[in-house]
Design an enzyme around this catalytic site. Structure first.
Site, mmCIF file in Angstrom:
data_model
loop_
_atom_site.group_PDB
_atom_site.id
_atom_site.type_symbol
_atom_site.label_atom_id
_atom_site.label_comp_id
_atom_site.label_asym_id
_atom_site.label_seq_id
_atom_site.Cartn_x
_atom_site.Cartn_y
_atom_site.Cartn_z
ATOM 1 N N ASP A 2 -0.035 -1.636 5.152
ATOM 2 C CA ASP A 2 -0.627 -0.546 5.939
ATOM 3 C C ASP A 2 -1.793 0.078 5.175
ATOM 4 O O ASP A 2 -1.709 1.196 4.689
ATOM 5 C CB ASP A 2 0.419 0.504 6.325
ATOM 6 C CG ASP A 2 1.086 1.150 5.122
ATOM 7 O OD1 ASP A 2 1.088 0.533 4.026
ATOM 8 O OD2 ASP A 2 1.597 2.272 5.257
ATOM 9 N N TYR A 34 0.883 -1.185 0.000
ATOM 10 C CA TYR A 34 0.000 0.000 0.000
ATOM 11 C C TYR A 34 0.914 1.226 0.000
ATOM 12 O O TYR A 34 0.941 2.005 0.946
ATOM 13 C CB TYR A 34 -0.895 0.019 1.232
ATOM 14 C CG TYR A 34 -1.833 -1.163 1.367
ATOM 15 C CD1 TYR A 34 -3.150 -1.084 0.925
ATOM 16 C CD2 TYR A 34 -1.412 -2.343 1.962
ATOM 17 C CE1 TYR A 34 -4.020 -2.160 1.065
ATOM 18 C CE2 TYR A 34 -2.272 -3.434 2.113
ATOM 19 C CZ TYR A 34 -3.574 -3.332 1.664
ATOM 20 O OH TYR A 34 -4.439 -4.391 1.817
ATOM 21 N N GLU A 76 0.720 0.319 -5.715
ATOM 22 C CA GLU A 76 -0.263 1.358 -5.399
ATOM 23 C C GLU A 76 -1.339 1.337 -6.476
ATOM 24 O O GLU A 76 -1.023 1.361 -7.677
ATOM 25 C CB GLU A 76 0.402 2.735 -5.339
ATOM 26 C CG GLU A 76 -0.550 3.885 -5.099
ATOM 27 C CD GLU A 76 -1.437 3.685 -3.877
ATOM 28 O OE1 GLU A 76 -2.671 3.836 -4.002
ATOM 29 O OE2 GLU A 76 -0.898 3.392 -2.787
#
Length: 307
Positions: free
Chosen positions: A165, A42, A119
């Site tokens: 995270d 992430y 991402e």
């Protein structure tokens, strides 16, 4: 429900907590000459301005990295972390930018090491790609973390760590994260898994913590929670938690030595606390969170979880 978007919270106390533990895990990987890989599932944008944009509007960094910025002395890893941040600033001595986890990892890579950053958000992915494109050791994917857990593991080299995270903006993420770590572990039994989670008044974090412990029974796990209120009371983020699964040897001792002086700065009124638990490979039952009273070896005081 929390929606923890990196750009609004860059440099806050939760970021500092997460990145100091990331720094210590990287120290452990760097202690041996063998190559390693860091997988950030992430990753966010990679770097954030603090004096303009979302972080400037929230201002959370002032009670986070802003309180540590002028710290002198302290344990060597904390000094090294702050020195690295100071070296990233466009104007020496002035805090205007804060790196995300992929940029912190990139700072520590040697020639033989790799970073794989994932991402999904298009704008954040574009910014991340632009920030890492000049470094051949870094590879950027536009992937959902759940897809990455199947597609990217086991990585090469086999030695390394993965960071998870998420924003925890969906209730399902509290059950998905333990499922993700279990999926990764089935494919990659040698890596270190670092999982961040929010500490909120609604008490979801103890169930997540227990699911991680149960799903990784027989592994060394360090749990660290930096709480700004104790017990957690009030709206919004009340602290942050980290689970390090497959934790390096003596990480628990190193974490208390580094995080205790950081917590004293981040929580100057002492309304919260620093808490830690250690699950060992041969231990049974649920490890108890213990309030860290000083940076020295552990003391025996158990604390209520308020769960």
């Amino acid at each position: 429900m929390l929606s923890y978007q990196h750009q609004y919270h860059a440099g806050n106390s939760a970021d500092v907590h997460k990145h100091l533990l990331l720094w210590l895990v990287l120290d452990a990987l760097l202690s041996r000459p063998k190559p390693f890989v860091v997988l950030d599932l992430y990753a966010g944008s990679g770097e954030y301005p603090l004096t303009t944009g979302a972080a400037a509007r929230s201002g959370e960094w002032r009670a986070g990295i802003g309180r540590l910025w002028d710290l002198t002395g302290g344990p060597a890893p904390l000094q090294a972390f702050l020195a690295a941040l100071r070296g990233l600033q466009p104007r020496p001595g002035e805090l205007t930018r804060y790196p995300g986890s992929p940029q912190i990892a990139r700072l520590r890579l040697r020639a033989q090491d790799r970073l794989i950053a994932c991402e999904l958000h298009p704008a954040a992915h574009a910014a991340l790609r632009a920030g890492l494109r000049v470094d051949r050791r870094c590879h950027v994917h536009r992937r959902d973390a759940r897809e990455a857990a199947r597609a990217l593991f086991p990585p090469e080299p086999r030695r390394g760590m993965a960071l998870l995270d998420p924003a925890y903006e969906r209730p399902a993420e509290y059950t998905e994260v333990p499922q993700l770590t279990a999926e990764i572990r089935r494919r990659w039994n040698t890596g270190i898994l670092l999982v961040w989670y929010p500490v909120l008044e609604d008490g979801r974090h103890p169930r997540l913590r227990e699911a991680l412990r149960a799903g990784h029974a027989g592994e060394r796990i360090v749990f660290s929670e930096l709480r700004l209120t104790d017990p957690p009371r009030g709206p919004g983020l009340q602290g942050s938690g980290i689970a390090v699964i497959g934790a390096p040897w003596q990480l628990d001792l190193q974490a208390r030595q580094v995080l205790f002086p950081a917590w004293r700065r981040l929580d100057p009124e002492g309304r919260g606390g620093l808490f830690q638990a250690l699950a060992l490979e041969n231990s049974r039952g649920r490890p108890h969170l213990v309030r860290v009273q000083n940076p020295d070896p552990p003391d025996p005081e158990d604390v209520k979880d308020y769960d």
